[in-house]
Structure formats: structure tokens, C-alpha cells
Scaffold this motif. Structure first.
Motif, PDB file in Angstrom:
ATOM      1  N   LYS A  25       9.864   8.544  -5.047  1.00 34.14           N
ATOM      2  CA  LYS A  25       8.794   7.561  -4.908  1.00 34.14           C
ATOM      3  C   LYS A  25       9.359   6.304  -5.736  1.00 34.14           C
ATOM      4  O   LYS A  25       9.188   5.085  -5.317  1.00 34.14           O
ATOM      5  N   LYS A  29      10.148   2.523  -4.344  1.00 34.16           N
ATOM      6  CA  LYS A  29       9.755   1.181  -4.728  1.00 34.16           C
ATOM      7  C   LYS A  29      10.530   0.242  -5.315  1.00 34.16           C
ATOM      8  O   LYS A  29      10.506  -0.909  -5.081  1.00 34.16           O
ATOM      9  N   ARG A  82       8.187   0.285   4.714  1.00 35.58           N
ATOM     10  CA  ARG A  82       6.789   1.119   4.110  1.00 35.58           C
ATOM     11  C   ARG A  82       6.392   1.865   5.749  1.00 35.58           C
ATOM     12  O   ARG A  82       6.003   2.868   5.820  1.00 35.58           O
ATOM     13  N   ARG A  85       8.624   4.668   6.654  1.00 39.53           N
ATOM     14  CA  ARG A  85       8.449   5.829   5.745  1.00 39.53           C
ATOM     15  C   ARG A  85       7.101   6.585   6.260  1.00 39.53           C
ATOM     16  O   ARG A  85       7.394   7.785   6.463  1.00 39.53           O
ATOM     17  N   THR A  90       8.008  12.569   4.953  1.00 39.58           N
ATOM     18  CA  THR A  90       8.814  13.033   3.768  1.00 39.58           C
ATOM     19  C   THR A  90       9.030  14.487   3.873  1.00 39.58           C
ATOM     20  O   THR A  90       8.397  15.140   4.843  1.00 39.58           O
TER      21      THR A  90
END
Length: 224
Positions: A25, A29, A82, A85, A90
Motif C-alpha cells: 500500500k 501511495k 487507482r 487497482r 489484489t
């Protein structure tokens, strides 16, 4: 196919520890904010090597200018990453593609190549690169579900290349938002004013009609 089975297929068959999840994560970022992350790293290195304050301030100023100047570009890039993803998922959570059944036998979903908003904000376009085993017909057959997953009212697919399709997402119903033209309201207002004057009597006289008749000229010859 359940959510768990979709996650555990193909290249997603692996478990991660809590530290690995947090590291992933954090990595995402950092990649979402490349200018800010690079500036922070550079300032840290300069601080460790005891750089002058003016140099630190200069680096920070360049960072602020770059963030303001490239704001729209970095925002679009961050939005695309984003969304990719969310679509891909995941190792712990299946993405939207897996939940819609749009993954091949190796667990590969269609890859989001681009994600753009229109200038008026009414539509979005998403370009997908299709992996082996996923065809444009597979995507088209789930148009309604894909539009719902993206939070759009309607959607349509267009085949761009043999292994690439483009999705048009419609976020607003332009027909229901139709408005009367401004000139039409002006015409209605002027017509209403004319009718109001005519209803008032002669030359806009607001007196009752029986009083207005007293002012009308009569031919005395007809009275004799």
C-alpha cells in the motif's frame, strides 16, 4: 466462481503477511504522488548530508511549482492508477474484473490502458488491452454490469484494435436535463405583458368598462 476462488487463481495464488500488505500500500501511495515522494526523498538526503537551508528551500519551492503546473496531469495519472487497482484487484481481494468473470485461465484481467474524463464531465472513456482468452464479445456481453460497476448510467463498447476495446461510460442523462431556451422565456414574458395591457381596457385604462363608455364619443345625429 466465488470471490475467494477468483483471487486464488493464476498469478494471484499467493498469500502476503501484514507487513507485505502495508509495504504494498505504501508503494502504491508513493507511485500515486511521484513529485511529492521524490521531493521528500531528496530533502531527506540533503538533510542527512547537512545541506544549506537555502538549498532545502529551493528544492521545496521547485516541488510546489511542479505540483501546481502538473496538477491536472498528475491527477489524471493518479485516477487511472487507482481505477486500475480497483479493476485488477489484489492477492487478498478480487478486483471488479474477477467479480464480473472477466479473467482468463491464468487469472489475468483486461488491462486498463487509459482512463479519461470528457471536458464537460458527462462521459468517461476507458481503453482495455485484452489478454489471451478474453474477447471483445466477452466484454460486450457484460456491458450493463460493467457500467454498474463503474457507477455509470449507460455504457457502450467500441473495438479499436484486434486486442483492444474502448468503453464509453455515460454519467449523466442529457435528455432529462434539457432546459428551455433563454429566448423562449423572453418571448413568453413579452407576450404576457401585451395580454395584460389589452385586458386592462383602452390604452391601459384600469377603470371598469361601464365607466370607460362615458368617455366614448357619440354621434349626436343618431340620437335625434
Amino acid at each position: 466462481m466465488s470471490n475467494y476462488e477468483a483471487v486464488r487463481r493464476g498469478d494471484q495464488v499467493r498469500r502476503r503477511t501484514t507487513w507485505q500488505i502495508m509495504r504494498g500500500k505504501l508503494k502504491a501511495k508513493i507511485a500515486d504522488y511521484p513529485i511529492l515522494s521524490s521531493t521528500f526523498l531528496l530533502l531527506l538526503v540533503l538533510y542527512i548530508f547537512d545541506a544549506e537551508m537555502w538549498l532545502l528551500a529551493s528544492v521545496l519551492l521547485v516541488c510546489v511549482v511542479a505540483m501546481v503546473y502538473l496538477r491536472d496531469r498528475t491527477k489524471a495519472r493518479r485516477r487511472k492508477r487507482r481505477t486500475a487497482r480497483w479493476w485488477r484487484g489484489t492477492p487478498e481481494v478480487a478486483g471488479a474484473a474477477a467479480n464480473l468473470g472477466l479473467i482468463n485461465s491464468s487469472g489475468q484481467p483486461p488491462l486498463i490502458r487509459s482512463y479519461k474524463f470528457s471536458d464537460d464531465g458527462l462521459t468517461r472513456s476507458v481503453a482495455f488491452d485484452l489478454p489471451t482468452g478474453i474477447t471483445g464479445e466477452d466484454m460486450t456481453s457484460k456491458t450493463v454490469k460493467i457500467a454498474d460497476a463503474f457507477g455509470a448510467l449507460r455504457a457502450s463498447f467500441t473495438k479499436v484494435e484486434p486486442r483492444r476495446v474502448e468503453l464509453l461510460l455515460i454519467d449523466a442523462d442529457t435528455i432529462s436535463q434539457a432546459r428551455d431556451a433563454a429566448w423562449l422565456s423572453d418571448v413568453e414574458d413579452s407576450s404576457a405583458g401585451t395580454l395584460k395591457e389589452e385586458a386592462g381596457g383602452i390604452l391601459g385604462d384600469n377603470r371598469p368598462w361601464w365607466e370607460q363608455e362615458k368617455d366614448l364619443p357619440f354621434d349626436k345625429s343618431t340620437d335625434a
